[in-house]
Design an enzyme around this catalytic site. Structure first.
Site, PDB file in Angstrom:
ATOM      1  N   ARG A   1      -2.669  -2.034  -3.362  1.00 14.91           N
ATOM      2  CA  ARG A   1      -3.854  -1.214  -3.151  1.00 14.91           C
ATOM      3  C   ARG A   1      -3.776  -0.037  -4.115  1.00 14.91           C
ATOM      4  NH1 ARG A   1      -4.919   3.492   1.025  1.00 14.91           N
ATOM      5  NH2 ARG A   1      -7.117   3.769   0.589  1.00 14.91           N
TER       6      ARG A   1
ATOM      7  N   ARG B   1     -11.734  16.467   7.482  1.00 14.85           N
ATOM      8  CA  ARG B   1     -12.575  16.772   6.309  1.00 14.85           C
ATOM      9  C   ARG B   1     -14.000  17.049   6.773  1.00 14.85           C
ATOM     10  NH1 ARG B   1     -11.295  11.366   3.310  1.00 14.85           N
ATOM     11  NH2 ARG B   1      -9.259  11.071   4.267  1.00 14.85           N
TER      12      ARG B   1
ATOM     13  N   GLU C   1      -8.302  -4.970   5.094  1.00 22.41           N
ATOM     14  CA  GLU C   1      -8.196  -4.733   3.652  1.00 22.41           C
ATOM     15  C   GLU C   1      -7.052  -5.540   3.046  1.00 22.41           C
ATOM     16  OE1 GLU C   1      -8.418  -0.827   5.255  1.00 22.41           O
ATOM     17  OE2 GLU C   1      -9.258  -0.064   3.384  1.00 22.41           O
TER      18      GLU C   1
ATOM     19  N   ASN D   1       0.878  -1.174   0.000  1.00 16.51           N
ATOM     20  CA  ASN D   1       0.000   0.000   0.000  1.00 16.51           C
ATOM     21  C   ASN D   1       0.909   1.216   0.000  1.00 16.51           C
ATOM     22  OD1 ASN D   1      -1.745   2.072   0.525  1.00 16.51           O
ATOM     23  ND2 ASN D   1      -2.652   1.154   2.362  1.00 16.51           N
TER      24      ASN D   1
ATOM     25  N   HIS E   1     -12.971   3.338   0.162  1.00 11.05           N
ATOM     26  CA  HIS E   1     -12.939   2.312   1.233  1.00 11.05           C
ATOM     27  C   HIS E   1     -13.683   1.042   0.808  1.00 11.05           C
ATOM     28  CE1 HIS E   1     -12.998   6.064   4.019  1.00 11.05           C
ATOM     29  NE2 HIS E   1     -11.739   5.654   3.918  1.00 11.05           N
TER      30      HIS E   1
END
Ligand code: ADP
Length: 398
Positions: free
Chosen positions: A91, A241, A384, A7, A180
């Site tokens: 990823r 955010r 993941e 990743n 996601h």
């Protein structure tokens, strides 16, 4: 059969190596500050103390080489030769509309990931650097790309088209993509296993709540809606955010305060959310602590977050015409008893009854609803990397 999962960020590289026979993690680690002073590797062979080393790592190719050398090391390693490494899974954040599932990487796939750079300008270039570095260093191992956006490609058009002139979708590819996806896929399937029912028969709302957060409606194992969109700002309040916002607020502030697009983007991505509202921290733990001492803005940030989660759960129950389970995952979802309790309080009308005592769990799989309730409430730590490793094995190893 060993598979490496990578990743890659712009200055970091996370990895895990699996033995796919039993899906055991043999080792994992992180290369940090690539191309910056103070670069280092942290490596952890399963069952051993972590190993750390400061090494000059000027670029991703050197980073990848150092990872492979560490995996071959007599003491820290888990490989005798690179031949043992059967495939590498990467990823990749954005696959646009081209990829609805994982794929073996060839030149055409690289070209599409490149085409998607404008859609994910921070992430896709870093992912590409990792893939290219790995191909250079390990040209004979098949490489697989697993996209964050792929799982959401099953959304119906009325869930992903925005109400702006249609040509912006046709020309600029502006639509809801969602992110996601690998995590939502994993936890929805794991929840079905925990409930002992086929995922195809279930309507699940999955709440991935970390620094970045998204909520998804997973009907029959397919994503039918999700709270992140074209970008990674909408939905629930996140670390920095803003989550849902009226777009005219952005235009108004830009005009009134003379804010240019780049600065506005910084405000929405880096200065807003839990940090912006609380004025304390983007880390929920700090904000929970301040709220417990009655800090009003910390309390407000927590309330906005949990109210937002509750609204999405209800909206997605409506979208699916019912709901069988609510799943919490990622840093906040797996660990914050407070957020889970606050988000679920008020959902009793739909048959979701959180159990205070059973909710007192952190970082492990658990059923936290009152037994016998029509809607199950579950905590499922996400994984993941395991999804990437499985897709890589399934696609690349014959
Ligand atoms: P990322 O999106 O960066 O992968 P994570 O999934 O690691 O983020 O989630 C980070 C968030 O999880 C932070 O806001 C952190 O405060 C929160 N978190 C981690 N542990 C706890 C805890 N015990 N209680 C409450 N929040 C927690």
């Amino acid at each position: 059969m060993k598979v490496l999962v990578l990743n890659c960020g712009s200055s970091s590289l996370k990895y895990q190596i699996f033995d796919m026979k039993n899906e055991d993690v043999l080792a994992k680690g992180l290369v940090e500050r690539i191309g910056i002073d103070g670069s280092r590797i942290k490596h952890e062979k399963t069952g051993k103390d972590p190993y750390k080393a400061d090494i000059a790592i000027p670029n991703h190719k050197v980073g990848v080489k150092i990872v492979l050398d560490t995996l071959l090391d007599d003491e820290q390693g888990v490989l005798k030769s690179l031949e043992e490494l059967r495939a590498v899974g990467h990823r990749v954040v954005h696959g646009g509309e081209k990829f609805a599932r994982s794929v073996v990487i060839d030149q055409e796939v690289l070209d599409v990931i490149e085409e998607c750079v404008p859609l994910a300008p921070l992430h896709n270039p870093a992912n590409l650097m990792g893939i290219r570095a790995m191909i250079d260093v390990l040209p004979n191992a098949p490489q697989v790309a697993v996209f964050d956006t792929a799982f959401h490609q099953t959304m119906p058009d009325y869930a992903y088209i925005y109400g702006i002139p249609f040509h912006y979708y046709e020309k600029q590819r502006v639509r809801r993509y969602g992110f996601h996806g690998t995590s939502h896929f994993y936890v929805a399937n794991r929840a079905a296993e925990m409930l002992g029912k086929p995922v195809e028969d279930l309507k699940i709302v999955t709440c991935h709540l970390g620094n970045g957060s998204s909520i998804a409606a997973v009907q029959g194992g397919k994503s039918v809606d999700t709270s992140l969109g074209f970008g990674t700002v909408p939905g629930v309040l996140m670390g920095t955010r803003c989550g849902e916002i009226d777009p005219t607020v952005i235009l108004y502030l830009m005009e009134q305060e003379g804010i240019d697009p780049k600065s506005m983007s910084h405000i929405l991505h880096k200065e807003s959310g839990i940090q912006g509202v609380s004025g304390i921290s983007s880390d929920l733990r700090d904000v929970e602590e301040a709220a417990s001492k009655n800090n009003p803005r910390a309390t407000l940030a927590l309330n906005i977050l949990c109210y937002g989660i509750r609204k999405y759960i209800c909206a997605y129950a409506g979208a699916m015409g019912g709901i069988d389970a609510i799943v919490f995952t990622a840093g906040i979802g797996e660990n914050s008893t407070t957020v889970r309790e606050m988000a679920c309080t008020g959902l009793e009308f739909m048959g979701a009854n959180i159990d205070r005592e059973r909710n007192n769990v952190r970082g492990k799989e658990a059923s936290i609803g009152k037994p016998g309730s029509p809607v199950s409430i579950l905590v499922v730590p996400t994984n993941e990397e395991l999804v990437i490793a499985r897709d890589t094995r399934n696609l690349a190893i014959k």
